[in-house]
Scaffold this motif. Structure first.
Motif, PDB file in Angstrom:
ATOM      1  N   LEU A 189     -10.479  66.325  20.869  1.00  0.00           N
ATOM      2  CA  LEU A 189     -11.226  65.083  21.038  1.00  0.00           C
ATOM      3  C   LEU A 189     -11.107  64.603  22.472  1.00  0.00           C
ATOM      4  O   LEU A 189     -10.056  64.714  23.087  1.00  0.00           O
ATOM      5  CB  LEU A 189     -10.683  64.007  20.106  1.00  0.00           C
ATOM      6  CG  LEU A 189     -10.805  64.279  18.616  1.00  0.00           C
ATOM      7  CD1 LEU A 189     -10.126  63.168  17.829  1.00  0.00           C
ATOM      8  CD2 LEU A 189     -12.247  64.411  18.216  1.00  0.00           C
ATOM      9  N   LEU A 190     -12.184  64.083  23.001  1.00  0.00           N
ATOM     10  CA  LEU A 190     -12.139  63.484  24.331  1.00  0.00           C
ATOM     11  C   LEU A 190     -11.764  62.021  24.246  1.00  0.00           C
ATOM     12  O   LEU A 190     -11.062  61.508  25.104  1.00  0.00           O
ATOM     13  CB  LEU A 190     -13.490  63.612  25.026  1.00  0.00           C
ATOM     14  CG  LEU A 190     -13.828  64.972  25.573  1.00  0.00           C
ATOM     15  CD1 LEU A 190     -15.159  64.931  26.305  1.00  0.00           C
ATOM     16  CD2 LEU A 190     -12.751  65.473  26.514  1.00  0.00           C
ATOM     17  N   SER A 191     -12.250  61.342  23.212  1.00  0.00           N
ATOM     18  CA  SER A 191     -11.917  59.929  23.101  1.00  0.00           C
ATOM     19  C   SER A 191     -11.923  59.488  21.647  1.00  0.00           C
ATOM     20  O   SER A 191     -12.679  60.007  20.832  1.00  0.00           O
ATOM     21  CB  SER A 191     -12.903  59.069  23.906  1.00  0.00           C
ATOM     22  OG  SER A 191     -14.168  59.077  23.295  1.00  0.00           O
ATOM     23  N   LEU A 192     -11.059  58.552  21.369  1.00  0.00           N
ATOM     24  CA  LEU A 192     -10.976  57.915  20.061  1.00  0.00           C
ATOM     25  C   LEU A 192     -10.640  56.457  20.330  1.00  0.00           C
ATOM     26  O   LEU A 192      -9.650  56.146  21.000  1.00  0.00           O
ATOM     27  CB  LEU A 192      -9.917  58.581  19.188  1.00  0.00           C
ATOM     28  CG  LEU A 192      -9.662  57.993  17.804  1.00  0.00           C
ATOM     29  CD1 LEU A 192     -10.937  57.863  16.988  1.00  0.00           C
ATOM     30  CD2 LEU A 192      -8.632  58.839  17.069  1.00  0.00           C
ATOM     31  N   ARG A 193     -11.504  55.588  19.839  1.00  0.00           N
ATOM     32  CA  ARG A 193     -11.372  54.152  20.082  1.00  0.00           C
ATOM     33  C   ARG A 193     -11.464  53.436  18.740  1.00  0.00           C
ATOM     34  O   ARG A 193     -12.399  53.660  17.978  1.00  0.00           O
ATOM     35  CB  ARG A 193     -12.505  53.709  21.004  1.00  0.00           C
ATOM     36  CG  ARG A 193     -12.582  52.259  21.318  1.00  0.00           C
ATOM     37  CD  ARG A 193     -13.855  52.025  22.162  1.00  0.00           C
ATOM     38  NE  ARG A 193     -13.956  50.681  22.612  1.00  0.00           N
ATOM     39  CZ  ARG A 193     -13.490  50.226  23.758  1.00  0.00           C
ATOM     40  NH1 ARG A 193     -12.900  51.053  24.597  1.00  0.00           N
ATOM     41  NH2 ARG A 193     -13.619  48.959  24.083  1.00  0.00           N
ATOM     42  N   VAL A 194     -10.492  52.585  18.460  1.00  0.00           N
ATOM     43  CA  VAL A 194     -10.464  51.830  17.212  1.00  0.00           C
ATOM     44  C   VAL A 194     -10.459  50.345  17.566  1.00  0.00           C
ATOM     45  O   VAL A 194      -9.559  49.872  18.255  1.00  0.00           O
ATOM     46  CB  VAL A 194      -9.231  52.183  16.355  1.00  0.00           C
ATOM     47  CG1 VAL A 194      -9.256  51.409  15.044  1.00  0.00           C
ATOM     48  CG2 VAL A 194      -9.147  53.679  16.105  1.00  0.00           C
ATOM     49  N   THR A 195     -11.483  49.643  17.075  1.00  0.00           N
ATOM     50  CA  THR A 195     -11.590  48.206  17.327  1.00  0.00           C
ATOM     51  C   THR A 195     -11.386  47.465  16.011  1.00  0.00           C
ATOM     52  O   THR A 195     -12.037  47.762  15.021  1.00  0.00           O
ATOM     53  CB  THR A 195     -12.984  47.855  17.902  1.00  0.00           C
ATOM     54  OG1 THR A 195     -13.173  48.592  19.100  1.00  0.00           O
ATOM     55  CG2 THR A 195     -13.103  46.369  18.175  1.00  0.00           C
ATOM     56  N   MET A 196     -10.458  46.530  16.008  1.00  0.00           N
ATOM     57  CA  MET A 196     -10.207  45.708  14.830  1.00  0.00           C
ATOM     58  C   MET A 196     -10.550  44.274  15.188  1.00  0.00           C
ATOM     59  O   MET A 196     -10.018  43.727  16.156  1.00  0.00           O
ATOM     60  CB  MET A 196      -8.749  45.804  14.407  1.00  0.00           C
ATOM     61  CG  MET A 196      -8.511  45.274  13.004  1.00  0.00           C
ATOM     62  SD  MET A 196      -8.306  43.517  12.938  1.00  0.00           S
ATOM     63  CE  MET A 196      -7.028  43.360  11.777  1.00  0.00           C
ATOM     64  N   ALA A 197     -11.490  43.704  14.430  1.00  0.00           N
ATOM     65  CA  ALA A 197     -11.910  42.330  14.675  1.00  0.00           C
ATOM     66  C   ALA A 197     -11.725  41.502  13.415  1.00  0.00           C
ATOM     67  O   ALA A 197     -12.018  41.959  12.311  1.00  0.00           O
ATOM     68  CB  ALA A 197     -13.380  42.295  15.109  1.00  0.00           C
ATOM     69  N   SER A 199     -15.425  60.917  20.226  1.00  0.00           N
ATOM     70  CA  SER A 199     -16.336  61.867  20.855  1.00  0.00           C
ATOM     71  C   SER A 199     -15.569  63.121  21.213  1.00  0.00           C
ATOM     72  O   SER A 199     -14.354  63.095  21.410  1.00  0.00           O
ATOM     73  CB  SER A 199     -16.999  61.265  22.095  1.00  0.00           C
ATOM     74  OG  SER A 199     -16.047  61.081  23.114  1.00  0.00           O
ATOM     75  N   GLY A 200     -16.312  64.204  21.308  1.00  0.00           N
ATOM     76  CA  GLY A 200     -15.740  65.490  21.659  1.00  0.00           C
ATOM     77  C   GLY A 200     -16.217  65.913  23.035  1.00  0.00           C
ATOM     78  O   GLY A 200     -16.936  65.185  23.717  1.00  0.00           O
ATOM     79  N   PRO A 201     -15.838  67.112  23.435  1.00  0.00           N
ATOM     80  CA  PRO A 201     -16.233  67.597  24.758  1.00  0.00           C
ATOM     81  C   PRO A 201     -17.732  67.847  24.821  1.00  0.00           C
ATOM     82  O   PRO A 201     -18.374  68.101  23.804  1.00  0.00           O
ATOM     83  CB  PRO A 201     -15.441  68.899  24.903  1.00  0.00           C
ATOM     84  CG  PRO A 201     -15.106  69.310  23.514  1.00  0.00           C
ATOM     85  CD  PRO A 201     -15.031  68.063  22.698  1.00  0.00           C
ATOM     86  N   PRO A 202     -18.305  67.775  26.021  1.00  0.00           N
ATOM     87  CA  PRO A 202     -19.745  68.018  26.150  1.00  0.00           C
ATOM     88  C   PRO A 202     -20.110  69.465  25.852  1.00  0.00           C
ATOM     89  O   PRO A 202     -19.344  70.375  26.138  1.00  0.00           O
ATOM     90  CB  PRO A 202     -20.040  67.650  27.606  1.00  0.00           C
ATOM     91  CG  PRO A 202     -18.736  67.632  28.302  1.00  0.00           C
ATOM     92  CD  PRO A 202     -17.672  67.432  27.272  1.00  0.00           C
ATOM     93  N   GLY A 203     -21.301  69.633  25.284  1.00  0.00           N
ATOM     94  CA  GLY A 203     -21.818  70.957  24.997  1.00  0.00           C
ATOM     95  C   GLY A 203     -22.614  71.487  26.175  1.00  0.00           C
ATOM     96  O   GLY A 203     -22.582  70.913  27.269  1.00  0.00           O
ATOM     97  N   PRO A 204     -23.361  72.548  25.955  1.00  0.00           N
ATOM     98  CA  PRO A 204     -24.121  73.176  27.040  1.00  0.00           C
ATOM     99  C   PRO A 204     -25.138  72.247  27.689  1.00  0.00           C
ATOM    100  O   PRO A 204     -25.456  72.395  28.863  1.00  0.00           O
ATOM    101  CB  PRO A 204     -24.840  74.346  26.361  1.00  0.00           C
ATOM    102  CG  PRO A 204     -24.159  74.546  25.063  1.00  0.00           C
ATOM    103  CD  PRO A 204     -23.479  73.268  24.707  1.00  0.00           C
ATOM    104  N   THR A 205     -25.638  71.277  26.951  1.00  0.00           N
ATOM    105  CA  THR A 205     -26.625  70.346  27.518  1.00  0.00           C
ATOM    106  C   THR A 205     -25.955  69.178  28.238  1.00  0.00           C
ATOM    107  O   THR A 205     -26.638  68.347  28.814  1.00  0.00           O
ATOM    108  CB  THR A 205     -27.526  69.778  26.408  1.00  0.00           C
ATOM    109  OG1 THR A 205     -26.717  68.994  25.518  1.00  0.00           O
ATOM    110  CG2 THR A 205     -28.248  70.884  25.658  1.00  0.00           C
TER     111      THR A 205
END
Length: 178
Positions: A38-46, A125-131
């Protein structure tokens, strides 16, 4: 999918390709996440400000408007000051060891409009693909809660049903703590 192969040797995949049926994710999702890149993991608690039980410097923070970000940063920095409000974030950090407590971003939001619920948004989100574009997943949970409650009212029912489901597993019936 297991971490051990014949002969008891441990295996650690270099690549996990997930195009699985939901049943596979249900059965093996946690194992897949342990090896995912994983490139990013964001958890928002409101929730409403009355639903927080904050300590240390966060206890001194006050809402400055309808929606106020009280904390945004690594989950490791949040847990000591919001131990009763960061459990979902801590679970995400444990489930994604490639990021861990320093890589998973936790966001704590005081929202005056949320008088009867807690809202948790999880974005990864994960790493970018070929595009050059990355895969991304965004999920939102709205948990009904009494005004000022730290725990949503649906949490106990969900926890109980999870415990009951553990007892129904054909491979390992019962509850196993490790």
């Amino acid at each position: 999918m297991g971490d051990r192969v014949k002969g008891g040797k441990s295996r650690h995949p270099d690549l996990v390709v997930e195009v699985a049926h939901p049943k596979i994710i249900h059965e093996s999702g946690a194992q897949i996440l342990r090896h995912a890149n994983l490139l990013s993991l964001r958890v928002t608690m409101a929730t409403h400000p009355d639903g927080f039980r904050l300590e240390g410097p966060l206890a001194e923070s006050h809402s400055t408007g309808r929606r106020t970000v009280l904390y945004e940063g690594p989950v490791r920095g949040l847990c000591p000051f919001a131990p009763r409000n960061s459990n979902t974030m801590a679970a995400a950090a444990l489930a994604a060891p490639s990021l861990g407590f320093d890589g998973v971003i936790g966001v704590l939001v005081a929202d005056l409009s949320l008088t009867d619920m807690h809202v948790v948004d999880v974005e990864l989100s994960g790493p970018p693909g070929p595009t050059g574009r990355s895969f991304a997943v965004h999920t939102r949970r709205e948990n009904p809660a009494e005004p000022g409650a730290v725990t949503g009212s649906a949490t106990v029912t969900a926890f109980w049903r999870s415990l009951l489901a553990c007892c129904q597993l054909p491979s390992r019936p019962g509850i196993h703590l490790c």
